[in-house]
Design an enzyme around this catalytic site. Sequence first.
Site, PDB file in Angstrom:
ATOM      1  N   TYR A 189       7.985 -72.042  32.727  1.00  0.00           N
ATOM      2  CA  TYR A 189       8.382 -70.750  32.151  1.00  0.00           C
ATOM      3  C   TYR A 189       9.626 -70.272  32.907  1.00  0.00           C
ATOM      4  CZ  TYR A 189       5.421 -69.283  36.072  1.00  0.00           C
ATOM      5  OH  TYR A 189       4.845 -69.152  37.298  1.00  0.00           O
ATOM      6  N   HIS A 192      10.355 -73.183  38.329  1.00  0.00           N
ATOM      7  CA  HIS A 192      11.467 -72.865  37.439  1.00  0.00           C
ATOM      8  C   HIS A 192      12.536 -73.941  37.472  1.00  0.00           C
ATOM      9  CE1 HIS A 192       9.411 -69.206  37.532  1.00  0.00           C
ATOM     10  NE2 HIS A 192       9.728 -68.952  38.765  1.00  0.00           N
TER      11      HIS A 192
END
Length: 260
Positions: free
Chosen positions: A186, A236
Amino acid sequence: MKASPEPFLTPKNNISEEDFKWWRGIQFDRRDFNVYKKTAEKVFQMFPRSIDMPKPSPNRCRTCAVVGNSGNLNGSHYGPLIDLHDTVIRINGGPTKGYERHVGNKTTHRAMFPMSATNLDNSTHLVLFPFKIKDLEWLIDAFAARYRKDTNEQKGLKANKDLVMILSPAFMKYVHLNWLKKKGQYPSTGIMTVIFSIFMCDKVSVFGFGADKDGIWNHYFEEVLNLSLKRKTGNHPGSVEAEIINELFKRKKIYLYRGW
Ligand code: C5P
């Protein structure tokens, strides 16, 4: 690129079951959409039901500084420049005290999630990035604790309840699918902050993103002693996010201040 959903969660801009399914995919919480809806309802009872953002106008250029936490801010002397912006958005725990010369001291918004939460003054907007239902429950509890008679002053989070803004999970999904092309689990708080700022402001200046001059992915408020932490960006996709930021700069959608 697909049209974006509204960045902030409100009763009018609540998420669909389809958005919820994406959101549930990034968390361990297995509770269903009905639990989400009930929790969101409680949130809407406690926090602002609409978001008061300066409207676009031909007579006014809304300026935003997004301040990431990169060590490339050290020695930059960007402080006064950052403070000139109407809106100054900081991220997670990034401090100002002691770093004013390089990061400024104005904070109008602070983007955070429960694990990174810090107390705020009365005029700063808390911008919550909820990654699971529990994060919404945390928000309710963090403020409820302050109003319980049996709770001493130290408990709960200090921040202005009327200035709380919650990033919509549908907006997170939009950034993940349309900007990051599903790279990583995400998007980071940083990239989502840059992208929502483009919706809020006419001119967005980005500070404190990326590695420092030695290629080290550090924080301006920490000394990296262990070089194996180099470019450690957790869940990330750091390099994809850096490319997006560079691309936005090339296309003149943002100004990028790369630091010292
Ligand atoms: O480390 P933290 O998540 O608190 O930093 C906030 C944001 O600043 C990150 O999400 C990232 O986008 C940005 N950042 C960066 N380069 C660093 C450190 C942080 O781009 N070296």
